[in-house]
Design a protein around this motif. Structure first.
Motif, PDB file in Angstrom:
ATOM      1  N   ILE A 119       0.870  -1.187   0.000  1.00 12.20           N
ATOM      2  CA  ILE A 119       0.000   0.000   0.000  1.00 12.20           C
ATOM      3  C   ILE A 119       0.910   1.242   0.000  1.00 12.20           C
ATOM      4  O   ILE A 119       1.858   1.315   0.775  1.00 12.20           O
ATOM      5  N   PRO A 120       0.660   2.190  -0.903  1.00  9.74           N
ATOM      6  CA  PRO A 120       1.594   3.316  -1.028  1.00  9.74           C
ATOM      7  C   PRO A 120       1.593   4.238   0.195  1.00  9.74           C
ATOM      8  O   PRO A 120       0.550   4.463   0.812  1.00  9.74           O
ATOM      9  N   THR A 121       2.779   4.749   0.533  1.00 12.37           N
ATOM     10  CA  THR A 121       2.918   5.731   1.614  1.00 12.37           C
ATOM     11  C   THR A 121       3.862   6.818   1.118  1.00 12.37           C
ATOM     12  O   THR A 121       4.549   6.630   0.116  1.00 12.37           O
ATOM     13  N   ASP A 122       3.900   7.954   1.829  1.00  8.53           N
ATOM     14  CA  ASP A 122       4.843   9.000   1.400  1.00  8.53           C
ATOM     15  C   ASP A 122       6.180   8.778   2.105  1.00  8.53           C
ATOM     16  O   ASP A 122       6.375   7.782   2.790  1.00  8.53           O
ATOM     17  N   SER A 123       7.101   9.737   1.942  1.00  4.71           N
ATOM     18  CA  SER A 123       8.450   9.485   2.459  1.00  4.71           C
ATOM     19  C   SER A 123       8.709  10.205   3.787  1.00  4.71           C
ATOM     20  O   SER A 123       9.860  10.452   4.138  1.00  4.71           O
ATOM     21  N   THR A 124       7.626  10.540   4.519  1.00  2.00           N
ATOM     22  CA  THR A 124       7.813  11.184   5.828  1.00  2.00           C
ATOM     23  C   THR A 124       8.672  10.273   6.718  1.00  2.00           C
ATOM     24  O   THR A 124       8.378   9.086   6.847  1.00  2.00           O
ATOM     25  N   PRO A 125       9.754  10.820   7.335  1.00  2.00           N
ATOM     26  CA  PRO A 125      10.592   9.976   8.194  1.00  2.00           C
ATOM     27  C   PRO A 125       9.863   9.492   9.435  1.00  2.00           C
ATOM     28  O   PRO A 125       8.867  10.104   9.852  1.00  2.00           O
ATOM     29  N   VAL A 126      10.378   8.404  10.013  1.00  2.00           N
ATOM     30  CA  VAL A 126       9.724   7.763  11.155  1.00  2.00           C
ATOM     31  C   VAL A 126       9.380   8.759  12.262  1.00  2.00           C
ATOM     32  O   VAL A 126       8.265   8.808  12.774  1.00  2.00           O
ATOM     33  N   GLU A 127      10.352   9.619  12.608  1.00  2.00           N
ATOM     34  CA  GLU A 127      10.154  10.487  13.782  1.00  2.00           C
ATOM     35  C   GLU A 127       9.167  11.640  13.523  1.00  2.00           C
ATOM     36  O   GLU A 127       8.615  12.216  14.461  1.00  2.00           O
ATOM     37  N   ALA A 128       8.892  11.961  12.238  1.00  2.00           N
ATOM     38  CA  ALA A 128       8.045  13.131  11.939  1.00  2.00           C
ATOM     39  C   ALA A 128       6.571  12.849  12.230  1.00  2.00           C
ATOM     40  O   ALA A 128       6.103  11.714  12.087  1.00  2.00           O
ATOM     41  N   PRO A 129       5.795  13.896  12.649  1.00  2.00           N
ATOM     42  CA  PRO A 129       4.351  13.729  12.810  1.00  2.00           C
ATOM     43  C   PRO A 129       3.696  13.432  11.462  1.00  2.00           C
ATOM     44  O   PRO A 129       4.177  13.901  10.425  1.00  2.00           O
ATOM     45  N   LYS A 130       2.612  12.643  11.471  1.00  2.00           N
ATOM     46  CA  LYS A 130       1.968  12.263  10.206  1.00  2.00           C
ATOM     47  C   LYS A 130       0.476  12.562  10.251  1.00  2.00           C
ATOM     48  O   LYS A 130      -0.142  12.496  11.305  1.00  2.00           O
ATOM     49  N   ASP A 131      -0.064  12.867   9.050  1.00  2.00           N
ATOM     50  CA  ASP A 131      -1.496  13.149   8.956  1.00  2.00           C
ATOM     51  C   ASP A 131      -2.227  11.831   8.679  1.00  2.00           C
ATOM     52  O   ASP A 131      -2.148  11.299   7.569  1.00  2.00           O
ATOM     53  N   PRO A 132      -2.949  11.303   9.668  1.00  2.00           N
ATOM     54  CA  PRO A 132      -3.599   9.987   9.474  1.00  2.00           C
ATOM     55  C   PRO A 132      -4.566  10.003   8.294  1.00  2.00           C
ATOM     56  O   PRO A 132      -4.645   9.022   7.540  1.00  2.00           O
ATOM     57  N   ASP A 133      -5.287  11.113   8.114  1.00  2.00           N
ATOM     58  CA  ASP A 133      -6.368  11.111   7.122  1.00  2.00           C
ATOM     59  C   ASP A 133      -5.883  11.081   5.676  1.00  2.00           C
ATOM     60  O   ASP A 133      -6.652  10.782   4.779  1.00  2.00           O
ATOM     61  N   SER A 134      -4.599  11.417   5.454  1.00  2.00           N
ATOM     62  CA  SER A 134      -4.131  11.336   4.069  1.00  2.00           C
ATOM     63  C   SER A 134      -3.431   9.991   3.808  1.00  2.00           C
ATOM     64  O   SER A 134      -2.849   9.789   2.747  1.00  2.00           O
ATOM     65  N   SER A 135      -3.497   9.088   4.776  1.00  2.00           N
ATOM     66  CA  SER A 135      -2.819   7.803   4.607  1.00  2.00           C
ATOM     67  C   SER A 135      -3.802   6.691   4.225  1.00  2.00           C
ATOM     68  O   SER A 135      -4.789   6.442   4.917  1.00  2.00           O
ATOM     69  N   ALA A 136      -3.501   6.018   3.106  1.00  2.00           N
ATOM     70  CA  ALA A 136      -4.359   4.910   2.661  1.00  2.00           C
ATOM     71  C   ALA A 136      -4.348   3.783   3.700  1.00  2.00           C
ATOM     72  O   ALA A 136      -5.366   3.133   3.943  1.00  2.00           O
ATOM     73  N   VAL A 137      -3.180   3.565   4.331  1.00  2.00           N
ATOM     74  CA  VAL A 137      -3.071   2.490   5.327  1.00  2.00           C
ATOM     75  C   VAL A 137      -4.030   2.782   6.491  1.00  2.00           C
ATOM     76  O   VAL A 137      -4.782   1.900   6.934  1.00  2.00           O
ATOM     77  N   PHE A 138      -4.024   4.040   6.947  1.00  2.00           N
ATOM     78  CA  PHE A 138      -4.902   4.390   8.067  1.00  2.00           C
ATOM     79  C   PHE A 138      -6.381   4.297   7.658  1.00  2.00           C
ATOM     80  O   PHE A 138      -7.226   3.846   8.424  1.00  2.00           O
ATOM     81  N   GLN A 139      -6.661   4.706   6.419  1.00  2.00           N
ATOM     82  CA  GLN A 139      -8.069   4.635   5.959  1.00  2.00           C
ATOM     83  C   GLN A 139      -8.594   3.194   5.994  1.00  2.00           C
ATOM     84  O   GLN A 139      -9.742   2.953   6.359  1.00  2.00           O
ATOM     85  N   ILE A 140      -7.742   2.267   5.608  1.00  2.00           N
ATOM     86  CA  ILE A 140      -8.169   0.863   5.633  1.00  2.00           C
ATOM     87  C   ILE A 140      -8.299   0.388   7.080  1.00  2.00           C
ATOM     88  O   ILE A 140      -9.290  -0.239   7.462  1.00  2.00           O
TER      89      ILE A 140
END
Ligand code: ADP
Ligand code: TRP
Length: 342
Positions: free
Chosen positions: A233-254
């Motif tokens: 499932i595609p993800t962007d290249s945000t590094p592990v330590e950086a905060p992430k936007d759950p709603d723009s993530s396909a993994v989180f949507q599933i």
């Protein structure tokens, strides 16, 4: 005191491929929920699949596979009716009767037929009907019959099928106008579960998960393959330590469609705080999916065995559905003046 008679919901499933997570979330689960509210009927539209599937082995396989999928997903054959369309010959008799009250112009405007003609126009074909079979053209009438012969009140469908349910209402109206003094069809209504927010699942390329995009995660993949596809499932290249936007993530949507509310809330917080990598989120999604799917997968494979109870369940469903269909057809025959005893 007598119980109020509940409305009838009819779900039709075309056996044209292996069901995927999107079908489960957007169609199977919501349609099974309806059993709480409606008298529910489910059927496998194998004759509709014939407009595209020309391999008899494949049609046989998909037909059993759809039935096994719905049973594995929780369809309770003692509280609902499930049958194969091809087991109900009354459907095909009513198909002719209703064809005779259906305007040809209505069929000319059907989305699927128009799309096929547009495709021919776009590729410079002189004959806009090239490659279009009468099955595709008559498809909406057969679907109207499926709906009307079961006296359905509501029909849960994806957005692309709403026009077909409107056509069924239209065809019922034409019949009622002509013969309504003797017999009136119920006028059906479409309901669109997918329209409830957030139920469209993204696929392996970020677009809507769909067989036509070849980007699906099939529902009953073996565990190892499920893990492999979740990793894709595609993800962007945000590094592990950086905060992430759950709603723009396909993994989180599933994940949102399969995890409990507590897990969703906690995961959302952890993603926004940073320190959780996409790899870790994918592992979590795999665990959640696998836990939910494993018992269903086992039941599915047991039902797909050649001598399972699947065929007996379908035969029983057909018998109950035929009783209903025969009652309606008898009234229609008498209304139109076909009085052959049967
Ligand atoms: P596909 O697009 O894979 O061919 P179908 O068109 O056969 O799927 O869809 C069958 C049902 O599953 C429809 O009710 C549709 O709304 C639902 N469905 C399909 N894909 C998704 C998805 N990605 N998310 C939610 N529901 C979906
Ligand atoms: N046309 C529907 C689809 O492609 C399948 C279908 C056939 C159906 N007959 C139906 C759906 C009657 C609901 C009611 O998905």
């Amino acid at each position: 005191m007598s119980q109020p008679v509940s409305e009838t919901s009819l779900t039709g499933i075309k056996p044209t491929g292996e069901p995927h997570l999107g079908n489960f979330v957007g169609a199977i689960r919501p349609a099974l929920e309806l059993t709480k509210q409606y008298e529910s009927i489910y059927f496998i539209a194998d004759y509709h699949a014939l407009t595209t599937i020309r391999d008899p082995k494949l049609l046989r396989h998909y037909t059993r596979s759809v039935a096994a999928t719905w049973l594995a997903a929780g369809l309770d054959p003692s509280r609902t009716v499930m049958y194969r369309q091809s087991d109900i010959p009354e459907i095909f008799e009513l198909h002719w009767a209703l064809s005779c009250v259906t305007a040809k112009g209505l069929m000319n405007r059907a989305h699927a037929y128009k799309a096929a003609r547009d495709k021919n126009a776009a590729t410079g074909r002189e004959d806009l009907d090239a490659g279009i079979n009468m099955g595709l053209y008559n498809y909406p009438v057969l679907m109207a019959v499926d709906i009307l012969i079961m006296e359905s009140d509501v029909v849960p469908v994806g957005k692309d099928q709403v026009q077909h349910v409107e056509y069924a209402a239209d065809i019922a109206g034409s019949f009622n106008h002509l013969y309504g003094d003797s017999y009136e069809f119920k006028i059906p209504k479409a309901i669109v579960p997918e329209a409830d927010t957030g139920r469209t699942l993204p696929g392996l390329d970020g677009r809507k998960m769909s067989k036509s995009y070849d980007n699906t995660i099939p529902l009953f993949l073996p565990e190892a393959q499920l893990r492999k596809l979740v990793r894709r499932i595609p993800t962007d290249s945000t590094p592990v330590e950086a905060p992430k936007d759950p709603d723009s993530s396909a993994v989180f949507q599933i994940l949102q469609q399969f995890a409990t509310q507590d897990v969703i809330t906690d995961t959302r917080k952890r993603l926004m705080a940073g320190g959780v990598g996409w790899g870790e989120l994918k592992n979590q999604l795999f665990e959640v999916l696998n836990q939910e799917i494993t018992p269903l997968r086992e039941r599915y494979h047991a039902l797909m065995e050649p001598d399972s109870e699947l065929d007996a369940l379908l035969a029983e469903g057909a018998q109950r559905a035929r009783e209903r269909a025969q009652r309606v057809l008898r009234s229609v025959r008498s209304a139109i003046g076909i009085d052959t005893e049967r």
